[in-house]
Design an enzyme around this catalytic site. Structure first.
Site, PDB file in Angstrom:
ATOM      1  CE1 TYR A  65      -7.115  -1.256   7.220  1.00  0.00           C
ATOM      2  CE2 TYR A  65      -6.123  -0.648   5.211  1.00  0.00           C
ATOM      3  CZ  TYR A  65      -5.943  -0.637   6.612  1.00  0.00           C
ATOM      4  OH  TYR A  65      -5.071  -0.308   7.143  1.00  0.00           O
ATOM      5  CD  GLU A 108      -2.586  -1.376   2.484  1.00  0.00           C
ATOM      6  OE1 GLU A 108      -2.631  -0.472   3.228  1.00  0.00           O
ATOM      7  OE2 GLU A 108      -3.007  -2.503   2.781  1.00  0.00           O
ATOM      8  CG  ASP A 162      -3.430   7.877   8.355  1.00  0.00           C
ATOM      9  OD1 ASP A 162      -3.418   6.685   8.677  1.00  0.00           O
ATOM     10  OD2 ASP A 162      -3.854   8.261   7.446  1.00  0.00           O
TER      11      ASP A 162
END
Lengths: 400, 265
Positions: free
Chosen positions: B173, B48, B59
């Protein structure tokens, strides 16, 4: 003679949270359940007479609404043109309009059983409003604030802490509102189960832009009623400053279908072409930040640019999606004034009317220099005096 | 056949595929291609490649940091596409571009998809594009036959998991805990994660399941990926690079860590 033409009714956003091409919910999957639950609860609350009664009672008894619509006779005489009325949000408890929304959202948080409140703040006014509401409702309160802003707005940090809020200094990026918002969203992502995020402006993912606007529409609803009482007619112009744009939409929204010219004033910082500006509509292009698609200040690689304004509350590289729509549709005119022009306006209003405006609000006043010469004596201007300037005295003194 | 799909078809019955996330341009622009090729040699099955954004709000501090470094060094989508092209001269490892939507929007969605196809990209992960906003890119991505990989979390409803499965290609995911990347330790997440992955398994039937967030070691990976087809490591890898860069032989240290993640030593 009767006209067969039907007047169009302003009806934004759509069910997906879009104002024309702008808005939406650009958030990580983890937050989808939270914003979906919020959307559903807000819809219910809006139609719940008990919720509305409590909200309006708090606005009346605690916030001090309705705020006055003051005729600014000295400022009017100064320009010698249209009559200028001031919508006195500076007289709200805590000193700015932000409390209208904080009260509304904390009532929702309580309905949803959330006990931990987080907020972001730039100028500190939304942080103070949230800390105030949390103290009143006995909820835990964490406010994210850029480290630079904690210096510029020390007084507001002290106020928040005194009321029991924890102020978390954000040292990433530009250390201002944008970064405080990033940190608040990260907190929300991590603690989504028990945490309610009280967003302070008409930004963020749907339903926030709509909900925050609706909690502030009381400003425009009152102003409309008050001007009809005082003048027997609607105003010709509405003027408000725009950072994220909550005070502006609060005033503007109830007038959308009326024959009124509406003007939003952005912060140009050192100038719209100086590279140090917060004039998002004037200089930006559409993009995605903090959960919605709207005008943004970003470079050719799509990296967000640091905004600059003397006013911490306008120092933000984005703007609420509804403003982007209103700009594109031409319903609202957006202009920008510099730090220097805003400072001149602070002086003028202080000396003519005995009112020290917040630096954010001063931007709206500064535009009167351009607007007033184009008006006539039989016209009426309503300007949203969104906050008082006590919190800015340090910055104001340094720039006098 | 799409390289991701092929990789899952070739996977051994008990094998867990390892996907590594690396911010393109971190720790410098020159190292990305070497790092990816070295990751592959040391056990990575998928890559990725992170497209840095100034405001990565899903994040944690680690990826904010690596993104800031890469932006500072002048990363751009064009440079990332060139990196993929360079990797493709040497390797057929599946490469997924992962990043926030704004840089893609600014680059131009159609141009982005065409360029990605031309250099050999196999999938997109866009953490701020939930399925309801997929209209911004899904049509252009479908035109060049590059799948979008959607995320599901423990608080995602069954219906939405099914929708994510239906819209995803390559894999789904699975975000193992609610939280930003890098925020939790393996022990903390391992207990609840199996229950979560079992529920994902009931709803995600078309695609393989990769699980990520909070994996720092081989032990973490084995525990967390027990019910999944593989695992994703990001922040722990960036932190390892941060610790050793720019010491002499820093890449060797990083590759050792990668090897240990997949093989336990």
């Amino acid at each position: 003679m009767q006209t067969t033409e039907t007047k169009t009714t302003y009806n934004q956003p759509n069910a997906r949270g879009y104002f024309g091409d702008y808005g939406g919910k650009f958030v990580p999957e983890i937050l989808i359940p939270a914003i979906t639950a919020l959307e559903q609860e807000y819809q219910k609350a809006q139609n719940d007479p008990e919720f509305l009664r409590e909200y309006h009672e708090l606005l009346e008894e605690y916030v001090g609404r309705p705020t006055k619509l003051t005729f600014a006779d000295k400022l009017t005489a100064h320009y010698g043109k249209a009559k200028i009325y001031l919508k006195r949000e500076d007289l709200c408890h805590t000193g700015a309009h932000k409390i209208n929304n904080a009260i509304g959202q904390i009532l929702l948080a309580r309905r949803m059983g959330k006990t931990r409140i987080i907020a972001e703040t730039g100028a500190g006014q939304h942080g103070v409003a949230t800390a105030t509401a949390c103290a009143k409702f006995g909820m835990e309160c964490i406010v994210y604030m850029g480290a630079e802003d904690t210096v510029r707005q020390k007084l507001n940090v002290d106020r928040m802490q005194l009321m029991g809020a924890e102020v978390r200094e954000v040292t990433s990026g530009s250390q201002t509102l944008k970064d405080a918002t990033n940190e608040a969203i990260r907190d929300w992502v991590t603690n989504v189960e028990d945490t309610f995020y009280i967003i302070g402006s008409v930004v963020g993912p749907h339903p926030y832009p709509m909900m925050v606007r609706n909690f502030h529409r009381v400003i425009g609803d009152e102003a409309k009623r008050q001007i009809l009482e005082k003048e027997g007619r609607l105003p010709d112009y509405l003027v408000a400053c725009v950072g994220g744009g909550s005070n502006a939409l609060g005033l503007f929204y109830p007038f959308m279908d009326d024959d009124v010219q509406i003007i939003g004033v952005e912060a140009a910082g050192y100038g719209v072409d100086s590279g140090q500006t917060a004039a998002t509509i004037t200089k930006g292009t559409p993009g995605i930040l903090h959960g919605s698609l709207s005008y943004l200040l970003h470079d050719q690689n799509g990296q967000i640019e640091l905004a600059h304004s003397i006013s911490a509350g306008l120092d933000y590289p984005g703007i609420g999606p509804e403003h982007s729509f209103l700009h594109d549709s031409g319903r609202v005119q957006y202009h920008a004034v510099t730090d220097e022009e805003a400072m001149e306006a602070v002086k003028l209003l202080s000396q003519k009317e005995g009112i020290i405006p917040a630096l954010e609000t001063a931007h709206a006043f500064a535009w009167l220099e351009n607007l007033m010469p184009t008006t006539s004596k039989d016209e009426i201007v309503i300007l949203n005096l969104s906050g008082r300037g006590d919190k800015d005295m340090k910055t104001i003194s340094e720039n006098l | 056949m799409n390289r991701i799909t092929k990789k899952f078809q070739e996977k051994g019955a008990d094998e867990k595929l390892m996907s590594l996330f690396i911010t393109a341009g971190y720790p410098d622009l020159e190292s990305t291609v070497d790092l990816v090729l070295g990751f592959e040699k040391n056990g990575a099955d998928l890559i990725e490649l992170g497209m840095p954004f100034s405001d990565p709000l899903a994040d944690g501090p680690t990826i904010q940091y690596s993104s800031d470094v890469a932006i500072e060094k002048g990363i751009s989508i064009d440079k990332i596409m060139d990196m993929v092209g360079e990797i493709r001269k040497h390797s057929e490892i599946p490469i997924i571009l992962m990043g926030y939507m704004n840089p893609v929007l600014r680059y131009g969605v159609a141009k982005f998809c065409e360029r990605a196809k031309a250099v050999g990209v196999d999938g997109f992960i866009l953490p701020d594009i939930p399925v309801e906003e997929s209209g911004l890119i899904e049509h252009e991505a479908a035109k060049v036959d590059i799948p979008i990989i959607y995320l599901v979390a423990p608080n995602t409803s069954d219906d939405r998991m099914q929708l994510a499965d239906q819209k995803s290609g390559g894999f789904v995911y699975c975000v193992s805990v609610t939280g930003v990347t890098g925020a939790r330790s393996g022990e903390e997440v391992s207990q609840s994660v199996n229950t979560f992955i079992e529920r994902v398994g009931k709803n995600v039937t078309k695609n393989p399941k990769m699980v990520g967030f909070g994996i720092k070691s081989y032990q973490d990976a084995q525990q967390i990926a027990e019910k999944a087809d593989g695992f994703i490591v990001g922040s722990a890898l960036i932190n390892t690079i941060k610790d050793v860069y720019p010491q002499q032989n820093w890449k060797e240290h990083v590759f050792e860590f990668v090897h240990s993640l997949k093989f336990g030593k």
